[in-house]
Design a protein around this motif. Structure first.
Motif, PDB file in Angstrom:
ATOM      1  N   UNK A 169     -56.961  55.127 -17.303  1.00  0.00           N
ATOM      2  CA  UNK A 169     -56.967  53.724 -17.559  1.00  0.00           C
ATOM      3  C   UNK A 169     -55.787  52.683 -16.986  1.00  0.00           C
ATOM      4  N   UNK A 170     -54.981  53.203 -16.189  1.00  0.00           N
ATOM      5  CA  UNK A 170     -53.895  52.380 -15.783  1.00  0.00           C
ATOM      6  C   UNK A 170     -54.087  50.985 -15.290  1.00  0.00           C
ATOM      7  N   UNK A 171     -54.988  51.044 -14.503  1.00  0.00           N
ATOM      8  CA  UNK A 171     -55.442  49.563 -13.986  1.00  0.00           C
ATOM      9  C   UNK A 171     -56.799  49.076 -14.405  1.00  0.00           C
ATOM     10  N   UNK A 172     -57.229  49.229 -15.609  1.00  0.00           N
ATOM     11  CA  UNK A 172     -58.388  48.532 -15.937  1.00  0.00           C
ATOM     12  C   UNK A 172     -58.132  47.117 -16.114  1.00  0.00           C
ATOM     13  N   UNK A 188     -44.568  48.868  -5.654  1.00  0.00           N
ATOM     14  CA  UNK A 188     -43.519  48.769  -6.615  1.00  0.00           C
ATOM     15  C   UNK A 188     -43.617  49.828  -7.875  1.00  0.00           C
ATOM     16  N   UNK A 189     -44.915  50.256  -8.085  1.00  0.00           N
ATOM     17  CA  UNK A 189     -45.049  51.214  -9.196  1.00  0.00           C
ATOM     18  C   UNK A 189     -44.586  52.487  -8.708  1.00  0.00           C
ATOM     19  N   UNK A 190     -44.872  52.885  -7.534  1.00  0.00           N
ATOM     20  CA  UNK A 190     -44.363  54.170  -6.726  1.00  0.00           C
ATOM     21  C   UNK A 190     -42.800  54.338  -6.650  1.00  0.00           C
ATOM     22  N   UNK A 191     -42.229  52.943  -6.417  1.00  0.00           N
ATOM     23  CA  UNK A 191     -40.706  52.908  -6.206  1.00  0.00           C
ATOM     24  C   UNK A 191     -40.138  53.099  -7.779  1.00  0.00           C
ATOM     25  N   UNK A 192     -40.758  52.580  -8.696  1.00  0.00           N
ATOM     26  CA  UNK A 192     -40.090  52.832  -9.976  1.00  0.00           C
ATOM     27  C   UNK A 192     -40.163  54.080 -10.531  1.00  0.00           C
ATOM     28  N   UNK A 193     -41.228  54.779 -10.299  1.00  0.00           N
ATOM     29  CA  UNK A 193     -41.790  56.216 -10.613  1.00  0.00           C
ATOM     30  C   UNK A 193     -40.668  57.232  -9.805  1.00  0.00           C
ATOM     31  N   UNK A 194     -40.229  56.935  -8.726  1.00  0.00           N
ATOM     32  CA  UNK A 194     -39.342  57.594  -7.931  1.00  0.00           C
ATOM     33  C   UNK A 194     -38.129  57.606  -8.463  1.00  0.00           C
ATOM     34  N   UNK A 195     -37.694  56.349  -8.974  1.00  0.00           N
ATOM     35  CA  UNK A 195     -36.348  55.986  -9.616  1.00  0.00           C
ATOM     36  C   UNK A 195     -36.296  56.809 -10.642  1.00  0.00           C
ATOM     37  N   UNK A 211     -35.163  48.700 -12.258  1.00  0.00           N
ATOM     38  CA  UNK A 211     -36.271  49.305 -12.568  1.00  0.00           C
ATOM     39  C   UNK A 211     -37.175  48.702 -13.840  1.00  0.00           C
ATOM     40  N   UNK A 212     -36.229  48.318 -14.797  1.00  0.00           N
ATOM     41  CA  UNK A 212     -36.770  47.815 -16.103  1.00  0.00           C
ATOM     42  C   UNK A 212     -37.469  46.469 -15.692  1.00  0.00           C
ATOM     43  N   UNK A 213     -36.743  45.706 -14.858  1.00  0.00           N
ATOM     44  CA  UNK A 213     -37.374  44.436 -14.382  1.00  0.00           C
ATOM     45  C   UNK A 213     -38.570  44.522 -13.811  1.00  0.00           C
ATOM     46  N   UNK A 214     -38.851  45.352 -12.794  1.00  0.00           N
ATOM     47  CA  UNK A 214     -39.879  45.657 -12.092  1.00  0.00           C
ATOM     48  C   UNK A 214     -41.125  46.265 -12.914  1.00  0.00           C
ATOM     49  N   UNK A 215     -40.773  47.179 -13.957  1.00  0.00           N
ATOM     50  CA  UNK A 215     -41.656  47.581 -14.892  1.00  0.00           C
ATOM     51  C   UNK A 215     -42.291  46.575 -15.809  1.00  0.00           C
ATOM     52  N   UNK A 218     -44.816  44.542 -13.333  1.00  0.00           N
ATOM     53  CA  UNK A 218     -46.103  45.275 -13.568  1.00  0.00           C
ATOM     54  C   UNK A 218     -46.978  45.275 -14.620  1.00  0.00           C
ATOM     55  N   UNK A 219     -46.367  45.470 -15.903  1.00  0.00           N
ATOM     56  CA  UNK A 219     -47.126  45.236 -17.001  1.00  0.00           C
ATOM     57  C   UNK A 219     -47.764  43.882 -17.232  1.00  0.00           C
ATOM     58  N   UNK A 220     -47.038  42.942 -16.696  1.00  0.00           N
ATOM     59  CA  UNK A 220     -47.637  41.520 -16.605  1.00  0.00           C
ATOM     60  C   UNK A 220     -48.836  41.213 -16.009  1.00  0.00           C
ATOM     61  N   UNK A 221     -48.724  41.858 -15.020  1.00  0.00           N
ATOM     62  CA  UNK A 221     -50.418  41.868 -14.143  1.00  0.00           C
ATOM     63  C   UNK A 221     -51.340  42.629 -14.665  1.00  0.00           C
ATOM     64  N   UNK A 222     -51.185  43.554 -15.647  1.00  0.00           N
ATOM     65  CA  UNK A 222     -52.154  43.973 -16.230  1.00  0.00           C
ATOM     66  C   UNK A 222     -51.957  45.784 -16.051  1.00  0.00           C
TER      67      UNK A 222
END
Length: 452
Positions: A169-172, A188-195, A211-215, A218-222
């Protein structure tokens, strides 16, 4: 940055005595890639009095078609004492088969090397610092695969597929609809997970903040990333935990024992491995020298092409300026022609007006002259009439005088008086004639009509 070790250090002795056009460093390895850099002591053809310096891929001919290396790099110039003389800007370039070398054409003015004390004992040291450098297979990366509505590169299919498998349900509630935007956010998501999958102690506070800022973005766009936020909190907390002294000592002791055992095993085969490695390095050096020779020829050809292209561009620019100038001259000629035509019309009109006025003046002058001539003629007739009357009067006086003399010879006084009167009349007539001639001359000189 100051404490960071260079990727390679190149020392050049007797720098001012070098006669070669280019000095190449040894091949060195950085981030799994092999490099060397070329120094042009007198600058290349377009350096304009500057030292030129380029970083180049060492084994570009042996790589697979479509290879690419994206790196950041910069050079530092030092003297023999290690004093920094100059530092280039940061080069951000993608090396590929078409462009295997990048660098700085105008790295440092050659006049600097003439300054007293700039180089110690004529020795120049150049250090290069490289970030990145992993070989990318561009041909494969350009192929994309659809994973739950996201277009991802073939090299990312496994990672993205695992994310959707563990978090279906990550992108619903994902909001953007454009495919380019969706792909960018997935990267961007892949980069945060890698970090966050790296050891907590290896991450800096700046990297965790990013990483916190990018996360958050990502949550703001859904994206539903509560699980990843928990991971970020765990990594941050783990990074802040201090190591227990006892545990650390024990780990070090065990590590020392392990290294001692390993060292004993290694010592037996160390000599043989060193010999084999020396042979491989000698073979590699021979190959690198051959590759460098080819690279120098290629660079010379590329420099010639660039120079020809610059010349062509300059000629095109000159041609364009000449065409523009010719156009402006044509426009100026046309405008000048229109101005001349307009001026000619005005001159013709002025000439017509002047001719008209001149005709009027001539007619008026002719009229005034005829009137003046007529008036003179009248005056002459009037003068002739006066003369005739005077002559008649004189004749009559003569007759009277004769008759009077005959009648009265004794009256001498009266006769004398009459004679004097006659003389006075003659003088008056002479004066009138003189004044009349003067007025006639004056009227002719002044050019106006004499009126009675």
């Amino acid at each position: 940055m100051k404490n960071r070790k260079p990727s390679f250090r190149f020392e050049i002795d007797n720098f001012s005595e070098k006669k070669a056009n280019v000095i190449s460093s040894k091949t060195f390895e950085s981030s799994g890639c092999e490099w060397f850099f070329a120094v042009f002591p007198k600058g290349d053809r377009l350096a304009d009095g500057h030292l030129s310096l380029y970083l180049q891929v060492a084994n570009d001919t042996t790589l697979q078609p479509g290879w690419k290396r994206s790196i950041n790099f910069y050079f530092v110039f030092l003297n023999q004492s290690g004093k920094e003389l100059y530092k280039t800007g940061l080069g951000q370039n993608s090396f590929c088969a078409e462009n295997p070398a990048w660098g700085f054409q105008k790295a440092l003015p050659l006049s600097k090397f003439q300054e007293e004390g700039f180089l110690e004992k004529d020795k120049l040291i150049i250090e290069v610092y490289i970030n990145g450098g992993e070989v990318e297979d561009v041909s494969n990366k350009k192929k994309t695969v659809d994973i739950n509505g996201f277009q991802v590169f073939a090299s990312q299919v496994t990672k993205v597929g695992k994310i959707f498998t563990e978090h279906p349900d990550i992108a619903l509630d994902f909001k953007p609809t454009k495919q380019e935007v969706k792909t960018a956010y997935m990267n961007v998501l892949l980069r945060v997970i890698k970090t966050l999958n790296k050891p907590p102690k290896s991450l800096s506070e700046t990297r965790l903040n990013k990483a916190s800022s990018e996360l958050s973005e990502l949550m703001n766009v859904g994206f539903k990333l509560d699980w990843l936020k928990l991971k970020l909190d765990e990594v941050t907390l783990e990074r802040k935990k201090p190591d227990a002294d006892g545990s650390k000592v024990q780990q070090l002791e065990e590590r020392v024992k392990h290294l001692e055992l390993k060292l004993d095993e290694v010592n037996e085969s160390r000599t043989q491995q060193v010999e084999e490695r020396v042979k491989k390095l000698e073979l590699k050096l021979h190959q690198a020298s051959f590759s460098k020779s080819l690279s120098d020829d290629a660079n010379e050809y590329r420099a010639q092409q660039v120079e020809e292209r610059v010349t062509n561009l300059e000629l095109m620019e000159v041609g364009f300026k000449l065409a523009s100038l010719n156009t402006k001259l044509d426009e100026f000629s046309l405008e000048r022609k229109k101005t001349d035509e307009k001026r000619g019309k005005n001159l013709a009109l002025m000439e017509l007006r002047l001719n008209t006025k001149l005709g009027d003046l001539e007619r008026k002058t002719s009229y005034d002259t005829s009137v003046f001539d007529s008036r003179i003629e009248q005056m002459e007739k009037y003068g002739m009439g006066l003369r005739f009357k005077l002559e008649s009067l004189i004749t009559k006086l003569d007759e009277i005088s004769k008759e009077r003399k005959k009648a009265d010879d004794a009256d001498g006084y009266l006769v004398q008086k009459h004679e004097e009167s006659i003389k006075n009349i003659e003088m008056m007539i002479s004066q009138v004639k003189v004044e009349l001639d003067k007025k006639k001359d004056k009227t002719s000189d002044d050019g106006f009509l004499l009126v009675d």
